[in-house]
Motif scaffolding. Structure first.
Motif, PDB file in Angstrom:
ATOM      1  N   ASP A   1     149.748 -26.344  40.760  1.00 53.44           N
ATOM      2  CA  ASP A   1     149.016 -26.673  39.535  1.00 53.44           C
ATOM      3  C   ASP A   1     149.680 -27.770  38.723  1.00 53.44           C
ATOM      4  O   ASP A   1     148.990 -28.534  38.045  1.00 53.44           O
TER       5      ASP A   1
ATOM      6  N   ARG B   1     148.428 -30.961  40.086  1.00 54.49           N
ATOM      7  CA  ARG B   1     147.064 -31.227  39.620  1.00 54.49           C
ATOM      8  C   ARG B   1     147.076 -31.803  38.208  1.00 54.49           C
ATOM      9  O   ARG B   1     146.355 -32.748  37.898  1.00 54.49           O
ATOM     10  N   GLY B   2     147.879 -31.204  37.335  1.00 56.54           N
ATOM     11  CA  GLY B   2     147.934 -31.663  35.957  1.00 56.54           C
ATOM     12  C   GLY B   2     148.466 -33.073  35.820  1.00 56.54           C
ATOM     13  O   GLY B   2     148.098 -33.797  34.890  1.00 56.54           O
TER      14      GLY B   2
ATOM     15  N   CYS C   1     154.314 -25.457  33.174  1.00 55.84           N
ATOM     16  CA  CYS C   1     152.873 -25.236  33.319  1.00 55.84           C
ATOM     17  C   CYS C   1     152.356 -24.228  32.298  1.00 55.84           C
ATOM     18  O   CYS C   1     151.952 -24.605  31.212  1.00 55.84           O
TER      19      CYS C   1
ATOM     20  N   ASN D   1     150.121 -26.860  30.534  1.00 56.44           N
ATOM     21  CA  ASN D   1     149.267 -27.504  31.526  1.00 56.44           C
ATOM     22  C   ASN D   1     147.888 -26.835  31.489  1.00 56.44           C
ATOM     23  O   ASN D   1     147.724 -25.770  30.888  1.00 56.44           O
ATOM     24  N   LEU D   2     146.908 -27.417  32.182  1.00 59.92           N
ATOM     25  CA  LEU D   2     145.555 -26.880  32.066  1.00 59.92           C
ATOM     26  C   LEU D   2     145.239 -25.762  33.050  1.00 59.92           C
ATOM     27  O   LEU D   2     144.312 -24.977  32.800  1.00 59.92           O
ATOM     28  N   SER D   3     145.974 -25.653  34.175  1.00 63.08           N
ATOM     29  CA  SER D   3     145.563 -24.682  35.186  1.00 63.08           C
ATOM     30  C   SER D   3     146.735 -23.887  35.735  1.00 63.08           C
ATOM     31  O   SER D   3     147.894 -24.284  35.618  1.00 63.08           O
TER      32      SER D   3
ATOM     33  N   GLY E   1     144.378 -23.845  40.656  1.00 63.12           N
ATOM     34  CA  GLY E   1     143.226 -24.585  40.158  1.00 63.12           C
ATOM     35  C   GLY E   1     142.359 -23.858  39.163  1.00 63.12           C
ATOM     36  O   GLY E   1     141.278 -24.350  38.814  1.00 63.12           O
TER      37      GLY E   1
ATOM     38  N   LYS F   1     141.340 -23.338  35.742  1.00 61.97           N
ATOM     39  CA  LYS F   1     141.533 -24.129  34.519  1.00 61.97           C
ATOM     40  C   LYS F   1     141.445 -23.228  33.294  1.00 61.97           C
ATOM     41  O   LYS F   1     140.506 -23.312  32.501  1.00 61.97           O
TER      42      LYS F   1
ATOM     43  N   PRO G   1     141.527 -25.618  29.723  1.00 61.03           N
ATOM     44  CA  PRO G   1     141.036 -26.930  30.166  1.00 61.03           C
ATOM     45  C   PRO G   1     141.321 -28.074  29.210  1.00 61.03           C
ATOM     46  O   PRO G   1     141.274 -29.241  29.615  1.00 61.03           O
ATOM     47  N   ASP G   2     141.619 -27.761  27.959  1.00 59.52           N
ATOM     48  CA  ASP G   2     141.892 -28.824  26.983  1.00 59.52           C
ATOM     49  C   ASP G   2     143.381 -29.020  26.725  1.00 59.52           C
ATOM     50  O   ASP G   2     143.762 -29.844  25.877  1.00 59.52           O
TER      51      ASP G   2
ATOM     52  N   GLY H   1     136.616 -24.510  34.028  1.00 57.37           N
ATOM     53  CA  GLY H   1     137.073 -24.566  32.648  1.00 57.37           C
ATOM     54  C   GLY H   1     135.986 -24.302  31.627  1.00 57.37           C
ATOM     55  O   GLY H   1     136.215 -24.460  30.420  1.00 57.37           O
TER      56      GLY H   1
END
Length: 315
Positions: free
Chosen positions: A98, A101-102, A159, A222-224, A228, A230, A233-234, A265
């Motif tokens: 994750d 991904r971020g 994260c 982090n978002l997730s 994955g 989320k 998500p913001d 998300g």
């Protein structure tokens, strides 16, 4: 070494001895050396020995510490780099990935991830935030944690710190050996869903106390998480604030309806999902263990503080 060559330390996940992941570490080392970089490869039998070796290497002030693995290896890098300006590089080869991904690092394509790393090494590092965690040492093995001021345990993360249903799923998923990938978290979630119940929390956010019944609490930089999902998500990696996500009580069917939306998300539009933003967070509840970056931290309570700009990354 050429004028553009760098001194790079590569720490390889000690558990990547099977499956597709076992070839990634050697491929990273071989590629970087072929490009003329001075590479030190760190391979130790377990996480704690690898962490100590990484810290020793960081003291020599290399141009980068590159970790090869999943979010657990990111956590190792974050711990090893505390107080250092050495940037952290990442080639994802774990289950969740994750952090990659971020940061916009390719996941599931080793060659693309290595190419991303090589290109980013020639640019100034990106500055992002990290989280610091303080917790009581009771019920935590003394040889698995660091002791900070006042005799309390301490750790860091990049994260998400989770403490609730999500942490229970994480704990179960980490005990499972099959299947690989995101489906392992899904199966663990379905097993834990059978005993779904709300938890009584006391949350202190920037000094303001909240009493909440919730199924899930996530303190997100982090978002997730979970490969994955989320959950926040913001969330931004460099805004100096955590997104603190709560999912208020839901029945099993309602939970199952909202769960697929986490991958997009869009769950945050549900009124039972509450998001606060804070730089200092205390989470209290009985019988709950906190996880951060997928690593088991300690039973609650935990105190989480924002280390704004505390981490440099090669991305």
């Amino acid at each position: 070494m050429t004028s553009s060559s760098k001194r790079i330390v590569v720490a390889i996940n000690p558990h990547a001895s099977f499956g597709r992941g076992r070839e990634v570490g050697p491929a990273v080392v071989t590629t970087l050396r072929a490009l003329g970089h001075d590479v030190t490869s760190l391979i130790e039998p377990d996480f704690l020995q690898l962490l100590e070796a990484a810290r020793e290497a960081v003291r020599t002030k290399p141009d980068a510490l590159v970790v090869v693995g999943g979010d657990g290896m990111v956590n190792l890098g974050v711990l090893a780099l505390e107080g250092s300006r050495v940037p952290l590089g990442l080639v994802p080869s774990g289950t969740g990935n994750d952090m990659a991904r971020g940061l916009g690092i390719p996941v599931g394509d080793t060659e693309a991830a290595i190419a991303h790393l090589v290109a980013a090494l020639d640019r100034p590092p990106r500055v992002i935030d990290a989280g610091s965690i303080g917790f009581d040492l009771l019920d935590v093995p003394a040889d698995s944690v660091e002791v900070g001021r006042g005799g309390r345990g301490r750790s860091r993360f990049a994260c998400i710190l989770s403490a609730g249903f999500d942490a229970l799923v994480n704990e179960r998923a980490n005990r499972m050996t099959r299947p690989r990938g995101r489906s392992r978290y899904t199966i663990a979630l379905l097993i834990e869903l059978a005993t779904l119940r709300p938890i009584d929390y006391t949350l202190t956010l920037d000094g303001v106390v909240h009493h909440e019944k919730a199924l899930l609490v996530a303190v997100a930089n982090n978002l997730s998480f979970g490969g994955g999902m989320k959950v926040a998500p913001d969330a931004q990696l460099d805004d100096g604030l955590f997104d603190v996500v709560l999912v208020r009580p839901l029945g099993r069917l309602a939970f199952l309806r909202i769960y697929p939306r986490v991958f997009a998300g869009t769950h945050v539009t549900d009124p039972r999902v509450v998001v606060h933003r804070a730089a200092a967070v205390r989470v209290e509840a009985d019988g709950v263990v906190a996880y951060a970056d997928g690593e088991r931290i300690a039973p609650l309570p935990v105190d989480i503080s924002m280390d704004a700009g505390g981490l440099r990354v090669v991305a």
